[in-house]
Write a protein that holds these residues in place. Structure first.
Motif, PDB file in Angstrom:
ATOM      1  N   SER A  43      41.473  49.250  35.664  1.00  0.00           N
ATOM      2  CA  SER A  43      41.391  47.924  35.070  1.00  0.00           C
ATOM      3  C   SER A  43      40.023  47.701  34.412  1.00  0.00           C
ATOM      4  O   SER A  43      39.032  48.253  34.864  1.00  0.00           O
ATOM      5  N   PRO A  44      39.984  46.867  33.374  1.00  0.00           N
ATOM      6  CA  PRO A  44      38.707  46.565  32.716  1.00  0.00           C
ATOM      7  C   PRO A  44      37.802  45.607  33.494  1.00  0.00           C
ATOM      8  O   PRO A  44      36.718  45.290  33.032  1.00  0.00           O
ATOM      9  N   THR A  45      38.206  45.136  34.674  1.00  0.00           N
ATOM     10  CA  THR A  45      37.398  44.141  35.386  1.00  0.00           C
ATOM     11  C   THR A  45      36.002  44.652  35.731  1.00  0.00           C
ATOM     12  O   THR A  45      35.045  43.886  35.708  1.00  0.00           O
ATOM     13  N   ALA A  46      35.877  45.937  36.044  1.00  0.00           N
ATOM     14  CA  ALA A  46      34.556  46.484  36.357  1.00  0.00           C
ATOM     15  C   ALA A  46      33.665  46.465  35.114  1.00  0.00           C
ATOM     16  O   ALA A  46      32.464  46.214  35.214  1.00  0.00           O
ATOM     17  N   THR A  47      34.246  46.697  33.943  1.00  0.00           N
ATOM     18  CA  THR A  47      33.483  46.634  32.693  1.00  0.00           C
ATOM     19  C   THR A  47      33.035  45.199  32.436  1.00  0.00           C
ATOM     20  O   THR A  47      31.904  44.967  32.005  1.00  0.00           O
ATOM     21  N   ILE A  48      33.902  44.244  32.733  1.00  0.00           N
ATOM     22  CA  ILE A  48      33.534  42.831  32.568  1.00  0.00           C
ATOM     23  C   ILE A  48      32.392  42.479  33.516  1.00  0.00           C
ATOM     24  O   ILE A  48      31.445  41.786  33.128  1.00  0.00           O
ATOM     25  N   ASP A  49      32.449  42.962  34.754  1.00  0.00           N
ATOM     26  CA  ASP A  49      31.364  42.710  35.713  1.00  0.00           C
ATOM     27  C   ASP A  49      30.046  43.306  35.214  1.00  0.00           C
ATOM     28  O   ASP A  49      28.993  42.674  35.296  1.00  0.00           O
ATOM     29  N   ALA A  50      30.103  44.535  34.700  1.00  0.00           N
ATOM     30  CA  ALA A  50      28.896  45.180  34.170  1.00  0.00           C
ATOM     31  C   ALA A  50      28.381  44.419  32.951  1.00  0.00           C
ATOM     32  O   ALA A  50      27.164  44.283  32.757  1.00  0.00           O
ATOM     33  N   LYS A 146      46.524  42.929  30.494  1.00  0.00           N
ATOM     34  CA  LYS A 146      47.695  43.713  30.090  1.00  0.00           C
ATOM     35  C   LYS A 146      47.206  45.108  29.709  1.00  0.00           C
ATOM     36  O   LYS A 146      46.385  45.256  28.812  1.00  0.00           O
ATOM     37  N   LEU A 147      47.706  46.117  30.428  1.00  0.00           N
ATOM     38  CA  LEU A 147      47.340  47.504  30.184  1.00  0.00           C
ATOM     39  C   LEU A 147      48.498  48.203  29.489  1.00  0.00           C
ATOM     40  O   LEU A 147      49.646  48.048  29.896  1.00  0.00           O
TER      41      LEU A 147
END
Length: 179
Positions: A43-50, A146-147
């Motif tokens: 998921s892109p959530t880790a990229t958003i956190d970074a 959405k992936l």
């Protein structure tokens, strides 16, 4: 025995279909905080956190690393065009370039001396700080993800609860912001 084999085939087919398109409503209640690493492939959530951390610390090089190769290429091209306009343009072109640079909170002198890739990182960072249409300054909460086979869209809310959408691509096993 035959039922077990059929059940196994059915499960494998169902899992393969699930990997093609995934809808993840409200991926993380209360925001996109997660304990996953930036290289998390699910998921892109880790990229958003970074991304949030890079903005908070104004670490533009780190933020630049979260952008897709295409996004970085566009930012570098913008910087190189401004460098050319400053160096060899007529007075109107030079003044226009200076106005754009100062509008982002940067100095024209930086462009005459700096390397395009380093300038591009700061250029994108200052774009975000000034209110970008491509990337938000603040992501209050993610709404849905959405992936779909190497691409993702993330619907989010900003601090005024206006919604927006971010696009991501998967490059080298990491989700990165796409233009």
């Amino acid at each position: 025995m035959k039922r077990r084999i059929l059940a196994g085939v059915f499960c494998a087919a169902a899992l393969a279909a699930c990997d093609k398109v995934k809808e993840i409503p409200n991926p993380l209640p209360g925001g996109s905080g997660s304990n996953k690493t930036a290289g998390d492939a699910t998921s892109p959530t880790a990229t958003i956190d970074a991304y949030k951390a890079a903005i908070a610390s104004q670490d533009w090089q780190k933020l630049y690393g979260l952008l897709s190769a295409e996004f970085q290429k566009q930012a570098t091209a913008e910087v190189e065009a401004l460098k050319r306009d400053l160096a060899g343009g007529d007075d109107a072109t030079r003044k226009s370039a200076e106005t754009k640079i100062r509008g982002r909170g940067m100095k024209p002198e930086q462009f005459s001396q700096g390397a395009p890739a380093k300038l591009a990182a700061e250029w994108v960072g200052m774009e975000i700080m000034k209110g970008s249409t491509r990337l938000p300054r603040v992501i209050k909460e993610t709404k849905a993800i959405k992936l779909e086979s190497g691409k993702a869209t993330v619907d989010y809310f900003d601090p005024e609860w206006k919604s927006g959408t971010l696009r991501f691509v998967k490059e080298n096993g990491m989700w990165r912001f796409a233009p």
